[in-house]
Design an enzyme around this catalytic site. Structure first.
Site, PDB file in Angstrom:
ATOM      1  N   VAL A   2       0.832  -1.212   0.000  1.00 22.83           N
ATOM      2  CA  VAL A   2       0.000   0.000   0.000  1.00 22.83           C
ATOM      3  C   VAL A   2       0.867   1.262   0.000  1.00 22.83           C
ATOM      4  O   VAL A   2       0.605   2.219  -0.751  1.00 22.83           O
ATOM      5  CB  VAL A   2      -0.972  -0.004   1.199  1.00 22.83           C
ATOM      6  CG1 VAL A   2      -1.739   1.304   1.280  1.00 22.83           C
ATOM      7  CG2 VAL A   2      -1.949  -1.167   1.078  1.00 22.83           C
ATOM      8  N   VAL A  38     -11.860   1.065   5.478  1.00 22.04           N
ATOM      9  CA  VAL A  38     -13.045   0.261   5.133  1.00 22.04           C
ATOM     10  C   VAL A  38     -13.306   0.387   3.633  1.00 22.04           C
ATOM     11  O   VAL A  38     -13.431   1.501   3.119  1.00 22.04           O
ATOM     12  CB  VAL A  38     -14.300   0.746   5.891  1.00 22.04           C
ATOM     13  CG1 VAL A  38     -15.517  -0.091   5.502  1.00 22.04           C
ATOM     14  CG2 VAL A  38     -14.085   0.703   7.397  1.00 22.04           C
ATOM     15  N   GLY A  81     -11.460  -0.341   0.918  1.00 19.58           N
ATOM     16  CA  GLY A  81     -10.380  -0.107  -0.054  1.00 19.58           C
ATOM     17  C   GLY A  81     -10.632   1.127  -0.904  1.00 19.58           C
ATOM     18  O   GLY A  81     -10.584   2.258  -0.418  1.00 19.58           O
ATOM     19  N   ILE A 101     -13.408   2.149  -2.228  1.00 23.95           N
ATOM     20  CA  ILE A 101     -14.779   2.696  -2.184  1.00 23.95           C
ATOM     21  C   ILE A 101     -14.819   3.863  -1.192  1.00 23.95           C
ATOM     22  O   ILE A 101     -14.444   3.687  -0.042  1.00 23.95           O
ATOM     23  CB  ILE A 101     -15.800   1.647  -1.688  1.00 23.95           C
ATOM     24  CG1 ILE A 101     -15.616   0.318  -2.397  1.00 23.95           C
ATOM     25  CG2 ILE A 101     -17.214   2.160  -1.829  1.00 23.95           C
ATOM     26  CD1 ILE A 101     -16.468  -0.802  -1.800  1.00 23.95           C
ATOM     27  N   GLY A 159      -2.273 -10.758  -3.341  1.00 24.81           N
ATOM     28  CA  GLY A 159      -1.931  -9.702  -2.372  1.00 24.81           C
ATOM     29  C   GLY A 159      -3.123  -9.106  -1.659  1.00 24.81           C
ATOM     30  O   GLY A 159      -3.004  -8.066  -1.017  1.00 24.81           O
ATOM     31  N   ASP A 187     -11.331  -9.334  10.222  1.00 22.19           N
ATOM     32  CA  ASP A 187     -11.134  -8.133   9.392  1.00 22.19           C
ATOM     33  C   ASP A 187     -12.484  -7.469   9.091  1.00 22.19           C
ATOM     34  O   ASP A 187     -12.623  -6.245   9.174  1.00 22.19           O
ATOM     35  CB  ASP A 187     -10.415  -8.521   8.091  1.00 22.19           C
ATOM     36  CG  ASP A 187     -10.153  -7.324   7.204  1.00 22.19           C
ATOM     37  OD1 ASP A 187      -9.266  -6.510   7.547  1.00 22.19           O
ATOM     38  OD2 ASP A 187     -10.840  -7.185   6.181  1.00 22.19           O
ATOM     39  N   LYS A 217     -13.909  -3.679  10.326  1.00 18.67           N
ATOM     40  CA  LYS A 217     -14.473  -2.686   9.404  1.00 18.67           C
ATOM     41  C   LYS A 217     -15.914  -2.311   9.784  1.00 18.67           C
ATOM     42  O   LYS A 217     -16.280  -1.129   9.745  1.00 18.67           O
ATOM     43  CB  LYS A 217     -14.403  -3.221   7.975  1.00 18.67           C
ATOM     44  CG  LYS A 217     -12.949  -3.315   7.467  1.00 18.67           C
ATOM     45  CD  LYS A 217     -12.856  -4.156   6.218  1.00 18.67           C
ATOM     46  CE  LYS A 217     -11.432  -4.183   5.678  1.00 18.67           C
ATOM     47  NZ  LYS A 217     -11.248  -5.191   4.617  1.00 18.67           N
TER      48      LYS A 217
HETATM   49  N1  HSE Z   1      -7.359  -8.398   3.647  1.00 20.41           N
HETATM   50  C1  HSE Z   1      -8.263  -7.337   3.352  1.00 20.41           C
HETATM   51  C2  HSE Z   1      -9.334  -7.854   2.406  1.00 20.41           C
HETATM   52  C3  HSE Z   1      -7.513  -6.192   2.746  1.00 20.41           C
HETATM   53  O1  HSE Z   1      -9.146  -8.945   1.851  1.00 20.41           O
HETATM   54  O2  HSE Z   1     -10.338  -7.195   2.219  1.00 20.41           O
HETATM   55  C4  HSE Z   1      -8.279  -4.913   2.621  1.00 20.41           C
HETATM   56  O3  HSE Z   1      -8.696  -4.425   3.864  1.00 20.41           O
END
Ligand code: HSE
Length: 330
Positions: free
Chosen positions: A14, A132, A134, A136, A187, A201, A205
């Protein structure tokens, strides 16, 4: 034109994307923001690996503390990730009077209050648009576009890795482990992919969205979490035969007693529903609020460039704030 100096801490996937975006689009950013946004320092312990981004001589170094202390730096972008040194460096930057941009959802969900309080006390900005969704701009939507709304519910596909896995299982019959290995090779996955597949994750979010929309009352430990580990191809195929799709959904909704209920779990979404059509690394967030009604946001939820786009947008807005002598920080 005013000029604002930016530093990036962490030159990984990133960080490199943000460096690339800020340097290659400097002219466009200046014309839109009305400020010359200059990348002046990048810090990473690894100063040797080629990330495919051309930085001017002297920009890349290993000493993050020196970068934070540099008077040429007005905004510090944290792309280290995790909850260790990333937090220390963000607090150091805030203490040094620098505004901070981060995409660190885990850190914000676990101890964000401390960071926001520190930023408010110091009178600097702390932006987190890429934490939250990416690429968007959903944080921006909740904070700004829907600022006059009362929120009723939020439901989202918030993890690109899980959505990629579920899509590959449904469309191509891949087994869970093979689909996960693919997501890792692209990735998308976290360094520790259990954060993705066990739902944490998504929990980070939805917790961030819930706190933005409903006030700072939701703690991570209040979220009921179930991930997609152990889901079989047969289960996914059965949902498809019944006209639906298995999706890992994060939900936050105002209950009848006024409490905010937050859950993460795999759900069978009907084929005709908007969230059912969202495939691969794409994320989507459906927000019910008044007076706007239902609004939906879709885009790539993970990956270098979508995430860099949102981080760079935060940098632009802070640069504008600095040029106008204002602090947002709400
Ligand atoms: N590992 C996270 C996903 C990365 O797959 O959404 C982005 O927050």
């Amino acid at each position: 034109m005013k000029s604002v100096g930016v530093a990036i801490l962490g030159f990984g996937t990133v960080g490199a994307g943000v460096a690339d975006c800020l340097t290659r689009r400097r002219g466009v950013i200046a014309s839109r923001a009305g400020v010359d946004v200059r990348l002046v320092r990048v810090a990473d312990l690894d100063t040797e690996t080629d990330r495919g981004v051309a930085l001017p001589d002297g920009v890349l170094g290993a000493d993050a503390s020196a970068v934070i202390a540099d008077p040429a730096v007005d905004i510090v972008v944290e792309t280290i990730g995790g909850t260790g040194v990333a937090k220390k460096f963000m607090l150091d930057a805030i203490a040094a009077g620098k505004s901070v941009v981060t995409a660190n959802k885990k850190l914000l969900a676990e101890t964000g209050g401390e960071l926001f309080d520190a930023a408010a006390a110091k009178g600097v900005d702390l932006y987190f648009g890429a934490a939250v969704g990416g690429g968007i701009p959903v944080i921006r939507a909740v904070r700004d576009a829907l600022a006059a709304n009362e929120f009723v519910s939020i439901a989202g596909i918030l993890n690109g890795t899980c959505n990629y896995i579920l899509t590959r299982m449904e469309k191509d019959g891949l087994r869970f482990d093979d689909a996960l290995a693919e997501a890792q090779s692209h990735g998308f996955a976290e360094a520790d992919p259990t954060l993705d597949i066990d739902g944490f994750d998504t929990a980070h979010k939805i917790c961030i969205l819930a706190n933005l929309a409903f006030g700072r009352g939701t703690r991570l430990e209040d979220v009921e979490i179930k991930g997609i580990r152990g889901i079989s191809v047969e289960e996914v195929a059965a949902a498809a035969r019944a006209g639906g799709h298995v999706k890992l959904l994060g939900r936050a909704a105002l209950g009848p007693d006024g409490r905010v209920e937050v859950t993460v779990r795999p759900e069978r979404v009907p084929a005709g529903a908007l969230l059912g059509c969202v495939e691969g690394v794409y994320n989507a967030v459906e927000i019910e609020s008044e007076p706007a009604g239902k609004t939906v946001y879709v885009g790539k939820g993970a990956g270098r460039n979508p995430t860099a786009s949102t981080v760079a947008a935060d940098v632009c807005e802070i640069a504008r704030n600095i040029a106008r002598g204002v602090v947002r920080n709400v």
